[in-house]
Write an enzyme that holds these catalytic residues in place. Structure first.
Site, short mmCIF file in Angstrom:
data_model
loop_
_atom_site.label_atom_id
_atom_site.label_comp_id
_atom_site.label_asym_id
_atom_site.label_seq_id
_atom_site.Cartn_x
_atom_site.Cartn_y
_atom_site.Cartn_z
N CYS A 65 -31.40 -6.12 12.70
CA CYS A 65 -32.09 -4.82 12.74
C CYS A 65 -31.05 -3.70 12.72
CB CYS A 65 -33.01 -4.72 13.96
SG CYS A 65 -32.15 -4.45 15.53
N HIS A 85 -15.72 1.35 4.33
CA HIS A 85 -15.99 -0.06 4.63
C HIS A 85 -16.30 -0.29 6.12
CE1 HIS A 85 -13.78 -1.42 0.71
NE2 HIS A 85 -14.96 -0.90 0.49
N1 APR Z 1 3.09 1.24 1.20
C1 APR Z 1 2.30 1.40 0.12
N2 APR Z 1 1.53 0.44 -0.39
C2 APR Z 1 1.59 -0.77 0.20
C3 APR Z 1 2.39 -1.03 1.33
C4 APR Z 1 3.18 0.03 1.83
N3 APR Z 1 3.96 -0.12 2.88
N4 APR Z 1 2.21 -2.32 1.70
C5 APR Z 1 1.33 -2.85 0.84
N5 APR Z 1 0.94 -1.92 -0.07
C6 APR Z 1 -0.05 -2.05 -1.13
C7 APR Z 1 -0.07 -3.38 -1.84
O1 APR Z 1 0.78 -3.34 -2.99
C8 APR Z 1 -1.53 -3.49 -2.25
O2 APR Z 1 -1.79 -2.89 -3.49
O3 APR Z 1 -1.31 -1.94 -0.47
C9 APR Z 1 -2.27 -2.69 -1.16
C10 APR Z 1 -3.03 -3.52 -0.16
O4 APR Z 1 -4.07 -4.15 -0.82
P1 APR Z 1 -5.20 -5.01 -0.13
O5 APR Z 1 -4.60 -5.93 0.87
O6 APR Z 1 -5.99 -5.60 -1.23
O7 APR Z 1 -6.06 -3.95 0.67
P2 APR Z 1 -7.19 -2.95 0.15
O8 APR Z 1 -6.92 -2.49 -1.23
O9 APR Z 1 -7.34 -1.93 1.21
O10 APR Z 1 -8.46 -3.87 0.14
C11 APR Z 1 -9.68 -3.29 -0.18
O11 APR Z 1 -10.95 -5.25 0.22
O12 APR Z 1 -10.60 -7.00 1.65
C12 APR Z 1 -11.45 -5.96 1.33
O13 APR Z 1 -12.90 -4.58 2.55
C13 APR Z 1 -11.57 -5.02 2.48
O14 APR Z 1 -11.14 -2.68 2.64
C14 APR Z 1 -10.67 -3.89 2.09
C15 APR Z 1 -10.79 -3.90 0.57
#
Ligand code: APR
Length: 257
Positions: A117, A106
């Site tokens: 551009c 990402h």
């Molecule tokens: N250890 C393990 N897992 C954790 C912890 C932790 N300490 N804290 C939170 N989590 C988990 C949550 O349960 C959740 O499933 O991490 C996940 C975070 O999810 P998101 O906030 O949705 O992040 P992500 O999955 O990386 O999002 C994907 O979406 O917003 C867009 O482009 C952005 O890269 C991002 C993508």
């Protein structure tokens, strides 16, 4: 041992970087899912840049945690290794994971590129201090031109085409960088993995689930490390429900010793 690790915001949570969908993900009561879009940038680039500047600053002040360190350690011991991270921070790199073993699918929050551009300051090297406008202007040899509207006053502009510069990340509704997708697909094509870790991601994107399942194939272990159930859970051979910074070092130490 052939290993694929996929990470999301949860792996950086214990470094103090808010996840997107967690309760701290909101910024000034604004939903990141609405800010991280081309539409939000077109409507209010100043606001979107402010959000990214704050995030850059926060990342600069953060340190990699034990989960990032465990992944870097695993990479050193694996015969073949790839990390696919959805995180735009640099904490995996700062934990010692070599750039060639990782794909930031990402994008990279410290890259600034043209919104029109192909101009980009990627590959600038040096430390990822959060650019003030001046730093962006100097480092990326960007120049400031007369603002076109009141709101554009401090925003960096492209030296090639004068369009607004934007953060080098993939926003909702945008295509992934095909060169990065190719790196992942080439790795998968070379054979299935003995171990696949999916760490700290809600896995809302189909390609994340597809890559994990494809990499594990029929014989590989698919280990999910997450506080909660996700769409990947049903495919996992092992579910680890705990904070990544505690769970991952244990798992990696067991594997290696
Ligand atoms: N250890 C393990 N897992 C954790 C912890 C932790 N300490 N804290 C939170 N989590 C988990 C949550 O349960 C959740 O499933 O991490 C996940 C975070 O999810 P998101 O906030 O949705 O992040 P992500 O999955 O990386 O999002 C994907 O979406 O917003 C867009 O482009 C952005 O890269 C991002 C993508």
């Amino acid at each position: 041992m052939r290993v694929l690790v996929i990470t999301g915001a949860g792996v950086s949570a214990e470094s103090g970087i808010p996840t997107f969908r967690g309760k701290d993900g909101y910024w000034r009561n604004l939903d990141p899912a609405k800010l991280a879009t081309p539409e939000a940038f077109a409507r209010d680039p100043e606001l979107v840049w402010e959000w990214y500047r704050e995030r850059r600053q926060r990342i600069c002040n953060a340190q990699p945690n034990a989960a990032h360190a465990a992944i870097a350690k695993l990479a050193r011991h694996a015969d073949e290794f790839l990390l696919v991270t959805q995180n735009v921070d640099d904490l995996h790199a700062r934990a010692g994971l070599p750039k060639e073993k990782m794909v930031q699918i990402h994008g990279d929050i410290f890259v600034t590129r043209c919104s029109r551009c192909s101009f980009s300051d990627a590959g600038r090297g040096g430390s990822p201090e959060p650019p003030t406008d001046r730093a962006v202007l100097q480092r990326g040899r960007l120049r400031s031109i007369a603002p076109t509207s009141e709101n554009d006053v401090d925003l960096p502009r492209c030296p090639e085409c004068d369009a607004l510069m934007r953060p080098g990340v993939v926003w909702f509704g945008e295509q992934l960088d095909s060169r990065k997708v190719e790196i992942v697909e080439n790795f998968l094509r070379r054979g299935s993995c003995d171990l696949v870790f999916v760490v700290g991601t809600t896995a809302v994107f189909g390609y994340i689930i597809d890559w994990a399942v494809q990499a594990a194939g029929r014989k590989g272990q698919l280990i999910e490390v997450n506080l909660e159930e996700t769409p990947v859970s049903q495919f996992a051979t092992q579910l680890v429900r705990g904070p990544a910074a505690i769970a991952l070092p244990r798992i990696v130490d067991e594997l290696i010793n």
